[in-house]
Enzyme design. Structure first.
Site, PDB file in Angstrom:
ATOM      1  N   LYS A 193       0.842  -1.199   0.000  1.00 35.79           N
ATOM      2  CA  LYS A 193       0.000   0.000   0.000  1.00 35.79           C
ATOM      3  C   LYS A 193       0.875   1.245   0.000  1.00 35.79           C
ATOM      4  O   LYS A 193       2.076   1.185   0.252  1.00 35.79           O
ATOM      5  CB  LYS A 193      -0.935   0.000   1.212  1.00 35.79           C
TER       6      LYS A 193
ATOM      7  N   ARG B 133      -9.722   1.562  14.962  1.00 41.42           N
ATOM      8  CA  ARG B 133     -10.014   2.208  13.673  1.00 41.42           C
ATOM      9  C   ARG B 133     -11.255   1.585  13.034  1.00 41.42           C
ATOM     10  O   ARG B 133     -12.333   2.178  13.045  1.00 41.42           O
ATOM     11  CB  ARG B 133      -8.798   2.105  12.754  1.00 41.42           C
TER      12      ARG B 133
ATOM     13  N   TYR C 117      14.777  31.470   3.408  1.00 42.57           N
ATOM     14  CA  TYR C 117      13.644  32.284   3.852  1.00 42.57           C
ATOM     15  C   TYR C 117      13.800  32.655   5.325  1.00 42.57           C
ATOM     16  O   TYR C 117      14.193  31.843   6.155  1.00 42.57           O
ATOM     17  CB  TYR C 117      12.332  31.520   3.657  1.00 42.57           C
TER      18      TYR C 117
ATOM     19  N   MET D  71      10.831  24.880  -1.011  1.00 32.51           N
ATOM     20  CA  MET D  71       9.988  23.935  -1.727  1.00 32.51           C
ATOM     21  C   MET D  71      10.813  22.989  -2.596  1.00 32.51           C
ATOM     22  O   MET D  71      10.513  21.789  -2.682  1.00 32.51           O
ATOM     23  CB  MET D  71       8.968  24.683  -2.591  1.00 32.51           C
TER      24      MET D  71
END
EC number: 5.1.1.1
Length: 367
Positions: A40, A136, A263, A310
């Site tokens: 998965k 769950r 940044y 990014m």
């Protein structure tokens, strides 16, 4: 997101390592136990189709999260049984029958919804999910399990299996694990007819609770050479990490004392320094909290200085290196190694998340 093959950032996947891990785990579980490979989430970021094709002769079937992941495998030519671990939409029943998938049934409401819509269930194969304490999905009461099994069989469904999932198999204390195990055994003992396949062992259970294995195991994190407990428990035997994440230097410069990086200008050089740029960032799954973590260049640890952007990071080098010099973010470089668990520890998370977050923008190369 499309892969970006025209930059040096890539994930190298050692398929032979995955096969060796399966064989290693198989040698330590009871003979005849079925091995279900969990692929998965794009095989935990390793590439579902490529991994499944490489290991199809080593396992008895596959587990995925949803029907779309299952369809991807079938359309790629994989013919072995595929169990969908999550709850599927009602509309997925027809697809499950068409592609020969096994669905998970986790509640009476789902069955009743199918019957209310007069869905033809004949020929469908399912496994019943027991919520023994994970919280769950799954049946919690033996009476519900009996009712579900009766309803399904009355409508032509093959109830092939029953399973549960342990919440703490990778922790030092066995108390909650044992409580879950007893709940699961109690439900099994109450059944008039126990399905053919009974499985409760995820990777952690397969590694550290081998005595509790029923007749099938679900090999996930450990199959890829990762320790499911992170650094909590030592592996009982060696596993080989299958994924290496690497890039290269694309820009190198010498900056004076006082120069700022990234940044927010959060890093300021306190002396003349060699700074290099590496084309990987949070859009690739190399998250912003990796500032100050060290990557490897020429066998040397080089810290990430300034915020992760990014698409790029900046690192401090001990000396100038040529453009194109390899940068290792996960894996070995010289006599040093960075593991996914080390990255996870720095992020205060788990190695599963580290590899699953590697985005499709990073090409996977197989060997």
């Amino acid at each position: 997101m499309k892969a970006s093959p025209h930059r040096p950032t890539k994930a190298l996947i050692h398929l032979g390592a995955i096969r060796q891990n399966i064989q290693q785990m198989g040698a330590h579980i009871p003979q005849g136990t079925l091995k279900l490979a969990v692929v998965k989430a794009n095989a935990y970021g390793h590439g579902a189709v490529a991994v499944a094709k490489a290991i199809q002769d080593d396992v008895d079937g596959f587990c995925v999260s949803n029907i779309d992941e299952a369809i991807e495998l079938r359309q790629a030519g994989l013919s072995k049984p595929i169990l969908i671990l999550g709850v599927s939409e009602i509309e997925a029943v027809a697809l499950a029958k068409e592609y020969d998938f096994t669905l998970t049934v986790a509640g009476l409401e789902w069955i009743q919804a199918l019957l209310d819509k007069e869905v033809d269930l004949t020929g469908l194969t399912v496994h019943l999910k027991i919520d023994s304490g994970m919280g769950r999905i799954g049946f919690r009461e033996a009476s519900e399990v009996e009712q579900a099994q009766d309803l399904l069989q009355q409508h032509g469904v093959c109830v092939e299996g029953i399973f549960t999932h342990f919440a703490t198999a990778d922790e030092e204390s066995d108390d909650y694990f044992n409580a879950q195990l007893e709940r699961f055994k109690t439900i099994l003992a109450s059944m008039k007819e126990v399905p053919e396949l009974v499985h409760a062992s995820n990777s952690a259970t397969t590694l550290w609770h081998v005595e509790t294995i029923f007749n099938a195991v679900r090999m996930g994190d450990a199959m890829y050479g990762l320790n499911p407990s992170g650094a909590v428990l030592d592996l009982p035997y060696d596993l080989i990490p299958a994924l290496t994440l690497e890039s290269a230097l694309v820009h190198v410069k010498t900056v004076p004392a006082g120069a700022c990086m990234g940044y927010g200008a959060t890093y300021q050089a306190d002396s003349e320094q060699v700074i290099a740029t590496v084309p990987i960032g949070y859009a690739d799954g190399w998250t912003r909290d990796m500032q100050n973590f060290s990557v490897l260049v020429d066998g040397q640890a080089c810290p990430i200085v300034g915020r992760v952007s990014m698409d790029q990071i900046t690192i401090r080098l001990p000396k100038p290196y040529p453009l194109g010099t390899k940068v290792t973010l996960i894996g070995s470089n010289g006599d040093k190694e960075i593991t996914a668990t080390q990255v996870a520890t720095y992020r205060v998370t788990i190695n599963y998340e580290v590899v699953c977050l590697l985005s499709d923008r990073i090409p996977r190369e197989y060997y």
